[in-house]
Design an enzyme around this catalytic site. Structure first.
Site, PDB file in Angstrom:
ATOM      1  N   ASN A  28      38.509 -31.371 -41.253  1.00 37.03           N
ATOM      2  CA  ASN A  28      37.175 -31.870 -40.896  1.00 37.03           C
ATOM      3  C   ASN A  28      37.241 -33.174 -40.086  1.00 37.03           C
ATOM      4  O   ASN A  28      38.278 -33.852 -40.056  1.00 37.03           O
ATOM      5  CB  ASN A  28      36.364 -32.092 -42.179  1.00 37.03           C
ATOM      6  CG  ASN A  28      34.883 -31.858 -41.979  1.00 37.03           C
ATOM      7  OD1 ASN A  28      34.384 -31.931 -40.861  1.00 37.03           O
ATOM      8  ND2 ASN A  28      34.176 -31.575 -43.051  1.00 37.03           N
ATOM      9  N   LYS A  33      43.413 -36.700 -39.566  1.00 36.29           N
ATOM     10  CA  LYS A  33      44.401 -35.957 -38.775  1.00 36.29           C
ATOM     11  C   LYS A  33      45.293 -36.887 -37.942  1.00 36.29           C
ATOM     12  O   LYS A  33      46.507 -36.709 -37.902  1.00 36.29           O
ATOM     13  CB  LYS A  33      43.704 -34.936 -37.849  1.00 36.29           C
ATOM     14  CG  LYS A  33      42.980 -33.838 -38.612  1.00 36.29           C
ATOM     15  CD  LYS A  33      42.229 -32.898 -37.709  1.00 36.29           C
ATOM     16  CE  LYS A  33      41.075 -33.544 -36.982  1.00 36.29           C
ATOM     17  NZ  LYS A  33      39.966 -34.026 -37.842  1.00 36.29           N
ATOM     18  N   SER A  34      44.666 -37.876 -37.308  1.00 35.48           N
ATOM     19  CA  SER A  34      45.467 -38.775 -36.462  1.00 35.48           C
ATOM     20  C   SER A  34      46.442 -39.602 -37.293  1.00 35.48           C
ATOM     21  O   SER A  34      47.589 -39.805 -36.891  1.00 35.48           O
ATOM     22  CB  SER A  34      44.581 -39.746 -35.689  1.00 35.48           C
ATOM     23  OG  SER A  34      43.560 -39.053 -35.070  1.00 35.48           O
ATOM     24  N   GLU A  52      45.035 -35.760 -29.770  1.00 35.62           N
ATOM     25  CA  GLU A  52      43.807 -35.171 -29.244  1.00 35.62           C
ATOM     26  C   GLU A  52      43.190 -36.108 -28.193  1.00 35.62           C
ATOM     27  O   GLU A  52      43.121 -37.313 -28.411  1.00 35.62           O
ATOM     28  CB  GLU A  52      42.852 -35.012 -30.420  1.00 35.62           C
ATOM     29  CG  GLU A  52      41.554 -34.376 -30.067  1.00 35.62           C
ATOM     30  CD  GLU A  52      40.739 -34.088 -31.323  1.00 35.62           C
ATOM     31  OE1 GLU A  52      40.445 -35.035 -32.057  1.00 35.62           O
ATOM     32  OE2 GLU A  52      40.395 -32.928 -31.532  1.00 35.62           O
ATOM     33  N   GLN A  94      31.875 -28.296 -25.360  1.00 35.93           N
ATOM     34  CA  GLN A  94      32.913 -27.359 -25.804  1.00 35.93           C
ATOM     35  C   GLN A  94      33.736 -26.808 -24.641  1.00 35.93           C
ATOM     36  O   GLN A  94      34.925 -26.546 -24.812  1.00 35.93           O
ATOM     37  CB  GLN A  94      32.300 -26.218 -26.621  1.00 35.93           C
ATOM     38  CG  GLN A  94      31.707 -26.660 -27.955  1.00 35.93           C
ATOM     39  CD  GLN A  94      32.619 -27.499 -28.850  1.00 35.93           C
ATOM     40  OE1 GLN A  94      32.154 -28.455 -29.467  1.00 35.93           O
ATOM     41  NE2 GLN A  94      33.894 -27.185 -28.921  1.00 35.93           N
ATOM     42  N   ARG A 126      44.557 -30.413 -33.704  1.00 34.19           N
ATOM     43  CA  ARG A 126      43.633 -29.309 -33.403  1.00 34.19           C
ATOM     44  C   ARG A 126      44.179 -28.395 -32.312  1.00 34.19           C
ATOM     45  O   ARG A 126      45.241 -28.622 -31.767  1.00 34.19           O
ATOM     46  CB  ARG A 126      42.262 -29.807 -33.000  1.00 34.19           C
ATOM     47  CG  ARG A 126      41.499 -30.481 -34.113  1.00 34.19           C
ATOM     48  CD  ARG A 126      40.002 -30.421 -33.776  1.00 34.19           C
ATOM     49  NE  ARG A 126      39.230 -31.202 -34.694  1.00 34.19           N
ATOM     50  CZ  ARG A 126      38.838 -30.747 -35.879  1.00 34.19           C
ATOM     51  NH1 ARG A 126      39.170 -29.545 -36.276  1.00 34.19           N
ATOM     52  NH2 ARG A 126      38.129 -31.517 -36.671  1.00 34.19           N
ATOM     53  N   ASP A 131      38.588 -25.188 -31.617  1.00 32.88           N
ATOM     54  CA  ASP A 131      37.497 -25.389 -30.669  1.00 32.88           C
ATOM     55  C   ASP A 131      36.492 -24.232 -30.800  1.00 32.88           C
ATOM     56  O   ASP A 131      35.290 -24.450 -30.892  1.00 32.88           O
ATOM     57  CB  ASP A 131      38.048 -25.434 -29.237  1.00 32.88           C
ATOM     58  CG  ASP A 131      37.091 -26.143 -28.302  1.00 32.88           C
ATOM     59  OD1 ASP A 131      37.315 -27.319 -28.015  1.00 32.88           O
ATOM     60  OD2 ASP A 131      36.098 -25.513 -27.881  1.00 32.88           O
ATOM     61  N   LEU A 187      34.553 -41.558 -42.250  1.00 35.91           N
ATOM     62  CA  LEU A 187      33.854 -41.630 -40.955  1.00 35.91           C
ATOM     63  C   LEU A 187      33.061 -42.943 -40.859  1.00 35.91           C
ATOM     64  O   LEU A 187      33.089 -43.625 -39.840  1.00 35.91           O
ATOM     65  CB  LEU A 187      32.928 -40.418 -40.839  1.00 35.91           C
ATOM     66  CG  LEU A 187      32.164 -40.212 -39.539  1.00 35.91           C
ATOM     67  CD1 LEU A 187      32.154 -38.733 -39.169  1.00 35.91           C
ATOM     68  CD2 LEU A 187      30.741 -40.678 -39.644  1.00 35.91           C
ATOM     69  N   ARG A 190      35.484 -45.919 -40.306  1.00 37.25           N
ATOM     70  CA  ARG A 190      36.092 -46.121 -38.976  1.00 37.25           C
ATOM     71  C   ARG A 190      35.045 -46.530 -37.938  1.00 37.25           C
ATOM     72  O   ARG A 190      35.386 -47.141 -36.930  1.00 37.25           O
ATOM     73  CB  ARG A 190      36.868 -44.895 -38.544  1.00 37.25           C
ATOM     74  CG  ARG A 190      36.063 -43.858 -37.815  1.00 37.25           C
ATOM     75  CD  ARG A 190      36.951 -42.881 -37.107  1.00 37.25           C
ATOM     76  NE  ARG A 190      36.199 -41.668 -36.837  1.00 37.25           N
ATOM     77  CZ  ARG A 190      36.700 -40.462 -36.864  1.00 37.25           C
ATOM     78  NH1 ARG A 190      37.951 -40.291 -37.170  1.00 37.25           N
ATOM     79  NH2 ARG A 190      35.970 -39.417 -36.589  1.00 37.25           N
ATOM     80  N   PHE A 240      46.441 -41.175 -48.489  1.00 35.65           N
ATOM     81  CA  PHE A 240      47.871 -40.962 -48.237  1.00 35.65           C
ATOM     82  C   PHE A 240      48.522 -42.047 -47.400  1.00 35.65           C
ATOM     83  O   PHE A 240      49.729 -42.220 -47.442  1.00 35.65           O
ATOM     84  CB  PHE A 240      48.148 -39.566 -47.670  1.00 35.65           C
ATOM     85  CG  PHE A 240      47.419 -39.231 -46.413  1.00 35.65           C
ATOM     86  CD1 PHE A 240      46.215 -38.558 -46.462  1.00 35.65           C
ATOM     87  CD2 PHE A 240      47.955 -39.558 -45.178  1.00 35.65           C
ATOM     88  CE1 PHE A 240      45.537 -38.218 -45.300  1.00 35.65           C
ATOM     89  CE2 PHE A 240      47.292 -39.231 -44.014  1.00 35.65           C
ATOM     90  CZ  PHE A 240      46.078 -38.559 -44.074  1.00 35.65           C
TER      91      PHE A 240
HETATM   92  P1  TTP Z   1      38.024 -34.588 -34.571  1.00 34.38           P
HETATM   93  O1  TTP Z   1      38.747 -33.613 -33.733  1.00 34.38           O
HETATM   94  O2  TTP Z   1      37.724 -34.128 -35.950  1.00 34.38           O
HETATM   95  O3  TTP Z   1      38.882 -35.932 -34.581  1.00 34.38           O
HETATM   96  P2  TTP Z   1      38.831 -37.154 -35.590  1.00 34.38           P
HETATM   97  O4  TTP Z   1      39.211 -38.362 -34.808  1.00 34.38           O
HETATM   98  O5  TTP Z   1      37.516 -37.154 -36.308  1.00 34.38           O
HETATM   99  O6  TTP Z   1      39.953 -36.745 -36.610  1.00 34.38           O
HETATM  100  P3  TTP Z   1      40.682 -37.585 -37.730  1.00 34.38           P
HETATM  101  O7  TTP Z   1      39.800 -38.696 -38.172  1.00 34.38           O
HETATM  102  O8  TTP Z   1      40.911 -36.555 -38.811  1.00 34.38           O
HETATM  103  O9  TTP Z   1      41.937 -38.069 -37.104  1.00 34.38           O
HETATM  104  O10 TTP Z   1      36.682 -34.963 -33.833  1.00 34.38           O
HETATM  105  C1  TTP Z   1      36.509 -35.979 -32.870  1.00 34.38           C
HETATM  106  C2  TTP Z   1      35.030 -36.040 -32.500  1.00 34.38           C
HETATM  107  O11 TTP Z   1      34.679 -35.012 -31.586  1.00 34.38           O
HETATM  108  C3  TTP Z   1      34.112 -35.836 -33.695  1.00 34.38           C
HETATM  109  O12 TTP Z   1      32.982 -36.655 -33.543  1.00 34.38           O
HETATM  110  C4  TTP Z   1      33.701 -34.385 -33.614  1.00 34.38           C
HETATM  111  C5  TTP Z   1      33.704 -34.115 -32.146  1.00 34.38           C
HETATM  112  N1  TTP Z   1      34.108 -32.753 -31.776  1.00 34.38           N
HETATM  113  C6  TTP Z   1      33.146 -31.790 -31.460  1.00 34.38           C
HETATM  114  O13 TTP Z   1      31.949 -32.045 -31.549  1.00 34.38           O
HETATM  115  N2  TTP Z   1      33.573 -30.563 -31.023  1.00 34.38           N
HETATM  116  C7  TTP Z   1      34.886 -30.249 -30.935  1.00 34.38           C
HETATM  117  O14 TTP Z   1      35.237 -29.119 -30.532  1.00 34.38           O
HETATM  118  C8  TTP Z   1      35.863 -31.228 -31.303  1.00 34.38           C
HETATM  119  C9  TTP Z   1      37.314 -30.896 -31.245  1.00 34.38           C
HETATM  120  C10 TTP Z   1      35.422 -32.459 -31.706  1.00 34.38           C
END
Ligand code: TTP
Length: 259
Positions: A28, A33-34, A52, A94, A126, A131, A187, A190, A240
């Site tokens: 999610n 993930k990062s 990403e 997308q 991802r 996607d 969320l 950050r 973690f």
């Molecule tokens: P995430 O790919 O979930 O990256 P993240 O930085 O939230 O991951 P993490 O904290 O686990 O490292 O999403 C990045 C942003 O882009 C988030 O606001 C959701 C949005 N997003 C979309 O709306 N559609 C998509 O297809 C993707 C990949 C992200």
């Protein structure tokens, strides 16, 4: 326990060295993930993480006409536009996120992985599959992508994935799982400006999409091979990053999965 990585490719290369295998990290928004990717990056020189391209979505560059000599300019923050007006911008978002992801997934592995004598793995944050089966599908179910846009998306996505074939295939997926409440907390911590309006309900829907795809494995996946890709599920509800014991446990599980 998870099965180890799938062996979809042609086996060892002519020089006897192992082929570089490809794995994606899924989970999610804000699950970590990062952070997890950085942990993997520092754990073994045989693992190469491809991050990403979120920053690209945050500043779309203009394409000056050929030969005009005009400098590139930032013409929009697509992530922000998508959150502010999802019905207008989700399809565009997308298409762009999927295209930038295809470019990264198609990059050749770095030379040090190609010459590795161990078990080299390229790890992506991802994939072209999340996607489609997480975000684009969810946007369609929420009426942010209309039926015509969804049909067009599926058409070009299927075409491109089939055209590129083995280059886009994954041999394994690491699923970082935590409750939507936990992700909401991270969320908030950050504080990415574009995500200020994200509500728990949205994270619950995305959580359900991940569960359908990676735990129940019941989504109507178009790609037959994807249904059989082994999944390593890790409990990411624990902190973690700050807990050495959990970090070590994760690395052991990943090593086991990759071997
Ligand atoms: P995430 O790919 O979930 O990256 P993240 O930085 O939230 O991951 P993490 O904290 O686990 O490292 O999403 C990045 C942003 O882009 C988030 O606001 C959701 C949005 N997003 C979309 O709306 N559609 C998509 O297809 C993707 C990949 C992200």
């Amino acid at each position: 326990p998870a099965r180890g990585l799938q062996s979809t490719g042609p086996g060892p290369r002519p020089d006897g060295r192992a082929r570089v295998r490809r794995v994606s990290i899924e989970g999610n928004i804000a699950v970590g993930k990062s952070t997890f990717a950085k942990l993997l990056q520092s754990a073994s020189s045989d693992w190469e993480v491809v991050q990403e391209p979120v920053s690209k979505w945050q500043s779309i560059e203009s394409r000056p006409s050929e030969g005009s000599g005009a400098p590139q300019q930032t013409v929009g923050n697509l992530l922000q536009m998508m959150y502010e007006d999802p019905q207008r911008w989700s399809y565009t978002f997308q298409t762009y996120s999927c295209m930038s992801r295809m470019k990264t997934q198609l990059q050749p592995p770095p030379p040090h992985l190609l010459s590795s004598k161990g078990t080299p793995v390229q790890v992506f944050e991802r994939s072209v599959y999340s996607d489609r089966y997480i975000f684009a599908l969810n946007s369609f179910e929420l009426d942010c992508i209309n039926p015509a846009e969804w049909a067009v998306y599926q058409d070009w996505h299927t075409f491109l994935v089939e055209q590129f074939g083995p280059q886009l295939e994954l041999e394994g997926i690491i699923y970082l799982k935590a409750s939507p409440q936990k992700c909401m907390e991270r969320l908030g911590r950050r504080g990415r400006p574009e995500e200020g309006g994200v509500e728990l309900d949205y994270l619950q829907k995305l959580h359900m999409q991940h569960e359908r795809w990676l735990t129940e494995r019941s989504t109507q996946l178009h790609f037959e091979k994807l249904k059989h890709v082994p999944v390593l599920e890790l409990d990411a509800s624990v902190e973690f990053l700050s807990d050495q014991t959990v970090r070590d446990e994760f690395i052991v599980k990943v090593k086991d999965f990759f071997s």
